[in-house]
Design a protein around this motif. Structure first.
Motif, PDB file in Angstrom:
ATOM      1  N   TYR A 137       1.019  -1.382   0.021  1.00  0.00           N
ATOM      2  CA  TYR A 137       0.048  -0.016   0.137  1.00  0.00           C
ATOM      3  C   TYR A 137       0.969   1.319  -0.103  1.00  0.00           C
ATOM      4  O   TYR A 137       1.850   1.424   0.776  1.00  0.00           O
ATOM      5  N   PRO A 170       0.116   5.302   0.320  1.00  0.00           N
ATOM      6  CA  PRO A 170      -0.690   6.260   0.371  1.00  0.00           C
ATOM      7  C   PRO A 170      -0.212   7.602  -0.147  1.00  0.00           C
ATOM      8  O   PRO A 170       0.780   7.721  -0.519  1.00  0.00           O
ATOM      9  N   LEU A 202       2.654   8.990   1.194  1.00  0.00           N
ATOM     10  CA  LEU A 202       3.695   8.374   1.203  1.00  0.00           C
ATOM     11  C   LEU A 202       3.967   7.733   2.797  1.00  0.00           C
ATOM     12  O   LEU A 202       4.194   6.382   2.802  1.00  0.00           O
ATOM     13  N   ALA A 203       3.781   8.612   3.471  1.00  0.00           N
ATOM     14  CA  ALA A 203       4.019   7.940   4.973  1.00  0.00           C
ATOM     15  C   ALA A 203       5.070   7.201   5.222  1.00  0.00           C
ATOM     16  O   ALA A 203       5.002   6.202   5.861  1.00  0.00           O
ATOM     17  N   LEU A 204       6.227   7.769   4.791  1.00  0.00           N
ATOM     18  CA  LEU A 204       7.577   7.164   5.151  1.00  0.00           C
ATOM     19  C   LEU A 204       7.919   7.079   6.757  1.00  0.00           C
ATOM     20  O   LEU A 204       7.353   8.215   7.025  1.00  0.00           O
ATOM     21  N   PHE A 205       8.693   6.281   7.142  1.00  0.00           N
ATOM     22  CA  PHE A 205       8.933   6.544   8.571  1.00  0.00           C
ATOM     23  C   PHE A 205      10.198   7.564   8.940  1.00  0.00           C
ATOM     24  O   PHE A 205      11.196   6.960   8.516  1.00  0.00           O
ATOM     25  N   PRO A 206      10.005   8.440   9.543  1.00  0.00           N
ATOM     26  CA  PRO A 206      11.055   9.538   9.388  1.00  0.00           C
ATOM     27  C   PRO A 206      12.228   8.857  10.563  1.00  0.00           C
ATOM     28  O   PRO A 206      13.244   9.464  10.077  1.00  0.00           O
TER      29      PRO A 206
END
Lengths: 274, 241
Positions: B76, B78, B81-85
């Motif tokens: 998925y 989104p 992008l919702a990358l993990f910082p």
């Protein structure tokens, strides 16, 4: 077609005189408070000398007070963060029946007069189950009561901070983690918690500072017995009560320095908007 | 394959009723519609991130309606992008493999090489451009070889040149990984280049049009993000009330 009046309205630069007068108005209204804080600090510093401070801090009672304050504040801050992380997360992420009531309850230690918190703790620990418990581990007027009194208030601030922290982390990241194979707990552990380190630092330091300065609940629930339940605010109170103003000022200055260090830590490494 | 069968969703005043959609194995489907019509919601339904009132979700020939997102086998991406910082690009690509206890082996380096992000493996998301971040999000979603890839407006934040490159990449990814793709967008150019089949949501109804016939509708395009399509002639296409 372009409206010339609108263009004029938006293109005209603001008068510097207007800005200056407004700035003067704001400064004259708010400035006295800043001056008051500076005057408070300056008067404390000017009242004593480094030699007097060192002499006061070297007494056996005050050294015990410093030791107990650091240990009890650290334990209560750890306990505060321990409950604040799950509570803050639940309050941030879930909607449930009675959420507003729980939200209001969590604010009670913040708005309640400190003496009332202490009195409530004293009465709670006189109930039959806790009186039975105290047969094995004495709490009231003993060191555990200091930690509990500090925790009762400091945890509320930690919960608020952690809730704001989790509110600022988009839920979308957890959702992506779920699709990648995480359980809800796994997404929290692998994605949310590492990202909330600034909030954790802020919650811990705020809880620690709050615990260090807690006086009302400690006075009522733990008493003010020298070398037994004496923490730094108690010392200030006891030194004042026997007329040793220099001792009280020395301890107060120590607490001011600690507060300043915490402020610097939180401002530089902590949550941006706690 | 991806099959949404008679899905009904309701959230406040928003309702999608009795919507069905079917994408064959290995196909690239594009889902279009006006902003707020429920495109992204359908994607979230397929991923298991949104509960439904009725209907079934079938992915890779398995009814996953009651399965949590972690067990659906969907990649998925989104819109944001919702990358993990806190993770590096390498850790993003290995994330699902760690969680699923899969052998990492050379998968991370292979994927990075295929996506052209080998030089970025030790960087964190804050140091990536829009196109680079897009590739990392894509790599993270593909890392555990899911049979289904869900893309929510993956090109909307990219400039014109990067968008063209990324569209080429998406087509290559589909062929290379053999994945079934459902791509949500309201850009006609993306549908024209990428889609094997096209779905359009209009006034709460979902219509499918196979790839050969929608060009004329796209060309006619009397509204940028509103495509009026005839009733579906596809065997899988359904209209719903």
């Amino acid at each position: 077609m372009k409206d010339p009046s609108a263009s004029k309205r938006f293109d005209t630069p603001r008068s510097p005189c207007f800005d200056l007068s407004f700035l003067i108005l704001c400064s004259s209204l708010g400035g006295p408070y800043v001056l008051l804080i500076v005057a408070l600090l300056a008067s404390m510093i000017a009242y004593t000398t480094p030699a007097e401070i060192l002499a006061a801090l070297s007494t056996r009672e005050i050294r015990f007070s410093v030791f107990l304050s650091v240990v009890s504040s650290t334990l209560s801050a750890i306990a505060s963060v321990w409950v604040a992380v799950p509570l803050g997360y639940v309050m941030s992420r879930y909607d449930f029946w009675g959420k507003k009531l729980v939200d209001a309850l969590l604010d009670i230690p913040i708005v309640l007069p400190p003496l009332v918190v202490g009195l409530s703790l004293l009465i709670l620990f006189q109930t039959p189950p806790l009186r039975w418990f105290q047969q094995f581990i004495p709490v009231t007027y003993a060191i555990p009561s200091v930690i509990i009194a500090q925790f009762a208030v400091a945890a509320a601030f930690a919960v608020r901070t952690m809730r704001v922290t989790f509110d600022q982390i988009p839920t979308r990241r957890e959702e992506v983690a779920l699709t990648l194979g995480c359980s809800r707990g796994g997404a929290f552990w692998r994605v949310v918690l590492p990202e909330s380190w600034r909030g954790l630092l802020t919650a811990f330091t705020l809880a620690w500072t709050r615990s260090l300065g807690e006086f009302g609940p400690v006075l009522v629930f733990s008493g003010a017995t020298r070398m037994r339940t004496e923490v730094l605010p108690t010392t200030v109170f006891l030194e004042l009560s026997v007329g040793n103003l220099y001792g009280a000022v020395a301890v107060s200055l120590l607490m001011i320095v600690v507060a300043a260090v915490v402020l610097i830590v939180v401002r530089n490494w902590g949550l941006e908007r706690p | 394959m991806i099959e949404l069968d008679s899905i009904t969703i309701s959230a406040g005043s928003f309702v999608l009723r009795d919507v069905s959609l079917r994408v064959g194995s290995g196909e690239y489907a594009v889902l279009m519609g006006r902003t707020g019509c429920g495109k992204s919601t359908l994607l979230e339904v397929a991923a298991g991130l949104r509960s439904i009132q009725s209907g079934r979700v079938i992915l890779a020939c398995q009814d996953v309606t009651r399965l949590p997102p972690s067990q659906r086998g969907v990649g998925y991406v989104p819109q944001d992008l919702a990358l993990f910082p806190t993770l590096t690009v390498r850790e993003h690509l290995a994330f699902a493999l760690h969680v699923r206890r899969m052998k990492i082996g050379t998968r991370v380096t292979e994927l990075a090489s295929f996506l052209g992000i080998t030089d970025l493996l030790n960087r964190k998301p804050s140091g990536l451009s829009g196109g680079e971040a897009q590739r990392v999000a894509l790599g993270r979603a593909l890392s555990f070889r899911p049979p289904v890839l869900l893309l929510d407006e993956p090109l909307s934040a990219l400039d014109e040149d990067t968008r063209g490159d990324t569209m080429d990449l998406l087509k290559r990814v589909q062929k290379h990984e053999g994945v079934t793709v459902l791509h949500v967008t309201h850009a006609r150019s993306e549908a024209r280049i990428l889609a094997d089949c096209l779905f359009v949501i209009e006034a709460g109804k979902l219509v499918e049009k196979s790839s050969g016939g929608y060009e004329s509708n796209l060309e006619r395009g009397d509204h940028e993000d509103h495509i009026q399509l005839p009733r579906s002639t596809s065997p899988h296409g359904r209209t719903s009330e």
